[in-house]
Scaffold this active site. Structure first.
Site, short mmCIF file in Angstrom:
data_model
loop_
_atom_site.label_atom_id
_atom_site.label_comp_id
_atom_site.label_asym_id
_atom_site.label_seq_id
_atom_site.Cartn_x
_atom_site.Cartn_y
_atom_site.Cartn_z
N MET A 36 9.90 3.33 -2.61
CA MET A 36 11.20 2.98 -3.18
C MET A 36 12.22 4.07 -2.82
SD MET A 36 10.50 0.96 -6.69
CE MET A 36 10.26 2.34 -7.76
N GLY A 37 11.91 4.83 -1.78
CA GLY A 37 12.87 5.83 -1.29
C GLY A 37 12.90 7.09 -2.14
N HIS A 43 5.34 11.28 -0.21
CA HIS A 43 5.55 10.21 0.76
C HIS A 43 5.27 10.70 2.18
CE1 HIS A 43 8.42 9.02 -2.58
NE2 HIS A 43 7.65 7.96 -2.48
N GLN A 66 10.34 -5.06 -10.55
CA GLN A 66 9.29 -4.28 -11.20
C GLN A 66 9.84 -3.36 -12.30
OE1 GLN A 66 8.09 -2.33 -7.34
NE2 GLN A 66 7.78 -0.52 -8.64
N ASP A 155 -0.19 6.91 -8.66
CA ASP A 155 -0.13 5.58 -9.27
C ASP A 155 -1.50 4.93 -9.13
OD1 ASP A 155 2.81 5.42 -9.85
OD2 ASP A 155 2.89 5.83 -7.72
N GLN A 158 -1.79 1.32 -9.93
CA GLN A 158 -1.19 0.50 -8.86
C GLN A 158 -2.21 0.28 -7.74
OE1 GLN A 158 3.08 0.65 -7.51
NE2 GLN A 158 2.23 2.01 -5.97
N SER A 190 7.07 13.37 -7.89
CA SER A 190 7.57 12.04 -8.25
C SER A 190 9.08 12.05 -8.03
CB SER A 190 7.29 11.78 -9.74
OG SER A 190 8.13 10.76 -10.22
N ARG A 192 11.09 10.75 -9.82
CA ARG A 192 11.73 10.88 -11.14
C ARG A 192 11.78 12.32 -11.64
NH1 ARG A 192 9.14 5.51 -11.93
NH2 ARG A 192 10.79 4.04 -12.46
O1 PAF Z 1 4.90 2.94 -5.64
C1 PAF Z 1 6.03 2.49 -5.36
O2 PAF Z 1 6.90 3.22 -4.92
C2 PAF Z 1 6.33 1.03 -5.61
O3 PAF Z 1 5.69 0.56 -6.74
C3 PAF Z 1 6.01 0.15 -4.38
C4 PAF Z 1 4.52 0.13 -4.07
C5 PAF Z 1 6.79 0.63 -3.18
C6 PAF Z 1 6.43 -1.30 -4.67
O4 PAF Z 1 7.79 -1.40 -4.93
#
Ligand code: PAF
Length: 300
Positions: A36-37, A43, A66, A155, A158, A190, A192
């Site tokens: 999500m940038g 990342h 989401q 995550d 996830q 994160s 955030r």
């Molecule tokens: O982990 C994230 O950044 C988001 O949940 C993802 C997997 C890009 C989906 O929007």
């Protein structure tokens, strides 16, 4: 590096590259890193892993479906120029940066929902969140058709939910879970984290510190049951006045099934996860520690 906004254009570009490679007798492999940038070193570590594929696709999309109505969609941090510079540095081939209207030209009437695993941990506090994640990731998989897709273990839920989706729907992609990347003082990276004040950030270090202590206590057999582990973690986090616990839990991994409090960690035959979500002011942070059977058993 090229930047693409339209899903159709990305599909055509990848089709063209696969066709060109096939003409040379080579089967092109594609690695996808969905984000999500507001990219950070976590990342970047996923992008480096993905580099073993012929083509690395980075998607940057703040997925509105989401986020719940009272969540931080509007103030989610964004910095496209910085993200593109990082992508360039990590030798990304294609950045997929759609706008909301490209991904959802009309409100989606199709959603993907993984049952059970999404009812616990973050799924319990963020109703609908994982339906949004599975739906957008399924869309990305259809657009990119990747051989590999990379996700950070911060995550962990996830990762568990997406793995279940991939298995249940016979998706032809291999998910690659990558380790949590932390600051030198332990804070899990994160996007955030930028919301935290200095004092909140200092107190948030209790998350990684308590998980690390918990890991040592379990592997040294000083904490033996799931209930005890949960209590220890809760007490440690509650020692910080700014910490507001959303959940602290110990579950099986990757099934995410609750454990009886009395269950002895040594007796459980699979892997376990201690997972937590804690708010500091308006910022909700998550962190976790995986207790892999092989590590716990090593010390028996
Ligand atoms: O982990 C994230 O950044 C988001 O949940 C993802 C997997 C890009 C989906 O929007």
């Amino acid at each position: 590096m090229i930047t693409i906004k339209e899903p159709k254009e990305l599909q055509q570009e990848l089709k063209r590259r696969r066709f060109e490679a096939a003409k040379q007798g080579h089967e092109l492999t594609v690695g996808l890193v969905p984000t999500m940038g507001f990219l950070h070193e976590g990342h970047a570590s996923l992008l480096r892993e993905a580099r073993s594929s012929d083509v690395v696709v980075l998607s940057i999309f703040v997925n509105p479906i989401q986020f719940g109505p009272n969540e931080d969609l509007d103030r989610y941090p964004r910095d496209a120029a910085r993200d593109l510079a990082l992508a360039e540095k990590e030798k990304v081939d294609i950045v997929f940066m759609p706008e909301v209207e490209h991904m959802y030209p009309q409100p989606t009437k199709t959603k993907i929902r993984v049952e059970e695993l999404t009812s616990r941990l973050c799924g319990a506090s963020r109703p609908g969140h994982f339906d949004g994640v599975t739906t957008v990731v399924a869309k990305l998989f259809h657009i990119v058709n990747p051989d590999f897709a990379y996700f950070g273990m911060k995550d962990a839920q996830q990762v568990a939910v997406l793995s279940q989706m991939v298995r249940d729907l016979n998706m032809d992609v291999q998910l690659v879970p990558c380790p949590i990347v932390r600051e030198s003082d332990g804070l899990a990276l994160s996007s955030r984290n930028v919301y935290l004040t200095g004092e909140q950030r200092a107190q948030a270090l209790i998350l990684s510190a308590s998980l690390k202590e918990a890991y040592d206590l379990v592997t040294e057999h000083k904490v033996t049951t799931a209930g005890e582990l949960k209590r220890r973690l809760t007490e440690r986090i509650q020692s910080k006045p700014l910490a507001e616990i959303d959940y602290v839990d110990v579950l099986t991994f990757p099934e995410l099934e609750p454990l009886d409090e009395q269950v002895r960690i040594d007796d459980y035959q699979g892997d376990l996860i201690a997972a937590l979500a804690v708010k500091f002011g308006n910022t909700r942070l998550i962190d976790n520690m995986l207790f892999e059977k092989k590590d716990v058993a090593l010390h028996v």
